[in-house]
Motif scaffolding. Sequence first.
Motif, PDB file in Angstrom:
ATOM      1  N   MET A   2      16.834 -52.086 -30.272  1.00 58.32           N
ATOM      2  CA  MET A   2      16.771 -52.025 -31.685  1.00 58.32           C
ATOM      3  C   MET A   2      16.126 -50.800 -32.688  1.00 58.32           C
ATOM      4  O   MET A   2      16.142 -50.183 -31.610  1.00 58.32           O
ATOM      5  N   SER A   3      16.464 -51.338 -33.719  1.00 60.02           N
ATOM      6  CA  SER A   3      15.950 -49.733 -34.516  1.00 60.02           C
ATOM      7  C   SER A   3      14.322 -50.215 -35.179  1.00 60.02           C
ATOM      8  O   SER A   3      14.966 -51.310 -35.393  1.00 60.02           O
ATOM      9  N   ARG A   4      13.638 -48.890 -36.227  1.00 61.28           N
ATOM     10  CA  ARG A   4      12.468 -49.430 -36.651  1.00 61.28           C
ATOM     11  C   ARG A   4      11.826 -48.478 -36.781  1.00 61.28           C
ATOM     12  O   ARG A   4      12.788 -46.873 -36.357  1.00 61.28           O
ATOM     13  N   ALA A   5      11.766 -48.042 -38.380  1.00 60.09           N
ATOM     14  CA  ALA A   5      11.046 -46.979 -38.359  1.00 60.09           C
ATOM     15  C   ALA A   5       9.627 -45.987 -38.095  1.00 60.09           C
ATOM     16  O   ALA A   5       8.956 -47.211 -37.516  1.00 60.09           O
ATOM     17  N   LEU A   6       9.924 -44.630 -37.617  1.00 59.93           N
ATOM     18  CA  LEU A   6       8.583 -44.137 -37.381  1.00 59.93           C
ATOM     19  C   LEU A   6       7.120 -44.651 -37.080  1.00 59.93           C
ATOM     20  O   LEU A   6       6.622 -45.072 -36.483  1.00 59.93           O
ATOM     21  N   GLU A   7       7.002 -44.864 -38.576  1.00 59.24           N
ATOM     22  CA  GLU A   7       6.049 -45.322 -38.824  1.00 59.24           C
ATOM     23  C   GLU A   7       5.591 -47.363 -38.676  1.00 59.24           C
ATOM     24  O   GLU A   7       4.075 -47.362 -38.253  1.00 59.24           O
ATOM     25  N   ALA A   8       6.361 -47.827 -38.326  1.00 57.29           N
ATOM     26  CA  ALA A   8       6.106 -48.941 -37.337  1.00 57.29           C
ATOM     27  C   ALA A   8       6.367 -49.332 -35.913  1.00 57.29           C
ATOM     28  O   ALA A   8       6.000 -50.332 -35.709  1.00 57.29           O
ATOM     29  N   VAL A   9       6.681 -47.925 -35.344  1.00 55.78           N
ATOM     30  CA  VAL A   9       6.018 -48.422 -34.584  1.00 55.78           C
ATOM     31  C   VAL A   9       5.823 -46.613 -33.017  1.00 55.78           C
ATOM     32  O   VAL A   9       4.811 -46.912 -32.216  1.00 55.78           O
ATOM     33  N   VAL A  10       4.419 -46.299 -34.167  1.00 57.15           N
ATOM     34  CA  VAL A  10       2.896 -46.018 -33.027  1.00 57.15           C
ATOM     35  C   VAL A  10       2.153 -46.386 -33.746  1.00 57.15           C
ATOM     36  O   VAL A  10       2.353 -48.063 -33.886  1.00 57.15           O
ATOM     37  N   ALA A  11       0.897 -46.133 -32.223  1.00 54.36           N
ATOM     38  CA  ALA A  11      -0.291 -46.792 -32.512  1.00 54.36           C
ATOM     39  C   ALA A  11      -1.297 -46.689 -33.041  1.00 54.36           C
ATOM     40  O   ALA A  11      -1.514 -45.832 -33.738  1.00 54.36           O
ATOM     41  N   PRO A  12      -1.469 -47.636 -32.689  1.00 49.91           N
ATOM     42  CA  PRO A  12      -3.333 -48.577 -34.122  1.00 49.91           C
ATOM     43  C   PRO A  12      -4.076 -46.920 -33.737  1.00 49.91           C
ATOM     44  O   PRO A  12      -3.905 -46.182 -32.808  1.00 49.91           O
ATOM     45  N   GLY A  13      -4.081 -45.929 -35.047  1.00 49.29           N
ATOM     46  CA  GLY A  13      -4.536 -45.293 -35.213  1.00 49.29           C
ATOM     47  C   GLY A  13      -3.753 -43.720 -34.905  1.00 49.29           C
ATOM     48  O   GLY A  13      -4.761 -42.864 -35.781  1.00 49.29           O
TER      49      GLY A  13
ATOM     50  N   LEU B 250      14.185 -44.692 -35.757  1.00 47.83           N
ATOM     51  CA  LEU B 250      14.297 -44.776 -34.181  1.00 47.83           C
ATOM     52  C   LEU B 250      15.185 -45.572 -33.220  1.00 47.83           C
ATOM     53  O   LEU B 250      14.785 -46.989 -33.432  1.00 47.83           O
ATOM     54  N   PRO B 251      16.315 -45.502 -33.168  1.00 49.74           N
ATOM     55  CA  PRO B 251      16.047 -46.453 -32.003  1.00 49.74           C
ATOM     56  C   PRO B 251      16.060 -46.373 -30.336  1.00 49.74           C
ATOM     57  O   PRO B 251      16.223 -45.139 -30.086  1.00 49.74           O
ATOM     58  N   PHE B 252      15.769 -47.216 -30.597  1.00 47.40           N
ATOM     59  CA  PHE B 252      15.396 -47.944 -28.844  1.00 47.40           C
ATOM     60  C   PHE B 252      15.414 -48.225 -27.989  1.00 47.40           C
ATOM     61  O   PHE B 252      15.361 -49.462 -28.652  1.00 47.40           O
ATOM     62  N   PRO B 253      15.748 -49.012 -26.227  1.00 47.36           N
ATOM     63  CA  PRO B 253      15.872 -50.572 -26.001  1.00 47.36           C
ATOM     64  C   PRO B 253      14.751 -50.474 -25.446  1.00 47.36           C
ATOM     65  O   PRO B 253      13.454 -50.019 -25.869  1.00 47.36           O
ATOM     66  N   PRO B 254      14.925 -51.752 -24.614  1.00 43.77           N
ATOM     67  CA  PRO B 254      13.666 -52.813 -24.314  1.00 43.77           C
ATOM     68  C   PRO B 254      12.893 -51.363 -23.384  1.00 43.77           C
ATOM     69  O   PRO B 254      13.067 -50.674 -23.015  1.00 43.77           O
ATOM     70  N   THR B 255      11.245 -51.878 -23.471  1.00 40.70           N
ATOM     71  CA  THR B 255      10.206 -50.523 -22.557  1.00 40.70           C
ATOM     72  C   THR B 255      10.460 -50.845 -21.108  1.00 40.70           C
ATOM     73  O   THR B 255      10.399 -50.002 -20.400  1.00 40.70           O
ATOM     74  N   ASP B 256      10.960 -51.715 -20.366  1.00 41.11           N
ATOM     75  CA  ASP B 256      11.600 -52.179 -19.445  1.00 41.11           C
ATOM     76  C   ASP B 256      12.518 -51.234 -18.820  1.00 41.11           C
ATOM     77  O   ASP B 256      12.741 -51.045 -17.398  1.00 41.11           O
ATOM     78  N   ARG B 257      13.144 -50.717 -19.693  1.00 39.04           N
ATOM     79  CA  ARG B 257      14.000 -49.943 -18.717  1.00 39.04           C
ATOM     80  C   ARG B 257      13.953 -48.442 -19.495  1.00 39.04           C
ATOM     81  O   ARG B 257      14.392 -47.355 -19.744  1.00 39.04           O
ATOM     82  N   GLN B 258      13.217 -48.265 -19.921  1.00 41.19           N
ATOM     83  CA  GLN B 258      12.438 -46.884 -20.970  1.00 41.19           C
ATOM     84  C   GLN B 258      12.091 -45.863 -18.955  1.00 41.19           C
ATOM     85  O   GLN B 258      12.955 -44.521 -20.054  1.00 41.19           O
ATOM     86  N   ALA B 259      11.178 -46.480 -18.370  1.00 43.79           N
ATOM     87  CA  ALA B 259      11.218 -45.385 -17.458  1.00 43.79           C
ATOM     88  C   ALA B 259      12.330 -45.233 -16.236  1.00 43.79           C
ATOM     89  O   ALA B 259      12.582 -43.778 -16.312  1.00 43.79           O
ATOM     90  N   GLU B 260      13.317 -46.059 -16.392  1.00 42.69           N
ATOM     91  CA  GLU B 260      14.775 -45.784 -15.632  1.00 42.69           C
ATOM     92  C   GLU B 260      15.317 -44.380 -16.659  1.00 42.69           C
ATOM     93  O   GLU B 260      15.926 -43.624 -15.882  1.00 42.69           O
ATOM     94  N   ILE B 261      15.350 -44.491 -17.454  1.00 44.14           N
ATOM     95  CA  ILE B 261      16.337 -44.150 -18.950  1.00 44.14           C
ATOM     96  C   ILE B 261      15.648 -42.072 -18.165  1.00 44.14           C
ATOM     97  O   ILE B 261      16.129 -41.736 -18.410  1.00 44.14           O
TER      98      ILE B 261
END
Length: 415
Positions: free
Chosen positions: A205-216, A350-361
């Motif tokens: 999926m794709s989202r804006a940077l401000e929508a995928v950063v941690a609280p704080g 930012l386009p990114f895959p599901p988190t369960d695939r990110q470690a492999e990548i």
Amino acid sequence: MSGWPRATIGDACMVFSGGTPSKGDPTYWHGPIPWVSAKDLKADRIFDAELHISQKACDESAAKMAAVGSLLMLVRGMGLANGIPIGEVTSPVAFNQDIRAIVPPATVDSRFLLLALRHRFADGGKGVLSSAAHGTLKIDAEALRQVEFPVPALREQRRIVAILDEAFEAIAIAKANTERNVQNAREWADRQLAVVLDAASATGMSRALEAVVAPGCTLSYGIVQPGDEVPGGLPVVRPVDLGDKNVCIEGLKRIDPALARSYTRTTLAGGDLLLCVRGTTGTVAVADPELAGANVTRGIVPIRFDLKFITQAFGYYLLRSEPLQAQIRAKTYGTALMQINIGDLRKLVLPFPPTDRQAEIVEKLDAVQETADSLRNVYAGKLAALEELSRSLLHQAFTGALTTKAADKQLAEVA
């Protein structure tokens, strides 16, 4: 050690400075004569004068002409990073007050003297600098006149010049080939990064940077005026500190902790991604865990991703990827100082895959990075060896130990 006779610059050569024609007299400017200033003076024989003056300016102002065979040496300005610039005049030029002309006598080959001075100032100009700071130099005029150089027979001078010129040409070719290999390794790594991330993002999926950063994580600029160095103070990361993948505490500037009280929003947690937003915009590095509690300056935005969307390890490669770098370039503005607004930064997609695939990548990309780093280390070692060979050949030449056979052998060992 050679038993060659020696002479000083002041006793053997004519030394004189140049000047700047009046900017208020238009007849002095835009003429046919190249006018060399500090920024135009390059090593050896290269003069690329940006400005030109008239013969009238040479006749009536402080500007002076340097004839073919003269040497021009920078005595005030920028130059310490790569030594003191000294060049040989191959066609007549005028020059300004930041430069000294050194005219050797008929018994001294101008190219030999240039190489002798390069050898003499290989230590950065110790003994002749009256002041130096922040990469600038100022050479004491009298100290320059007292600089000694060897004066073997003219035939011997030309023999040495011929050997060194041939060796330096071979070294320049080897450096160019090595630097091409460095660039090839970088481009290979970038291509691998693009292939892996393109395939991964196609199913995500794709989202804006401000929508995928941690609280704080506020995506804010750091300290605007960090002030002077304070021993034992708070470490701060500046854009100049971003180069390698990881930024460690060693060598960082330390400031008065009170200056960071209004910038708690950019206090580092350790493991933050550090994105440069002023100067070399788009440069990314990772803050070492020991930097928890440290801060950053105005040119850096710390980023901590919300782990529901993007891991820090994956985010590092994502921010380095060409689609993100292209967005940053498109939003970067300025001429003297390139920068990107926080508002535009927050809207980066930012386009990114599901988190369960990110470690492999990340595992694949780490392997690519490791290979690229190994290649760059090999090439960096070769470049260092070539630089050391240049210094060694100069030393041999001016201690009477240089022969064609010895130079060829050393070149073969490094090539």
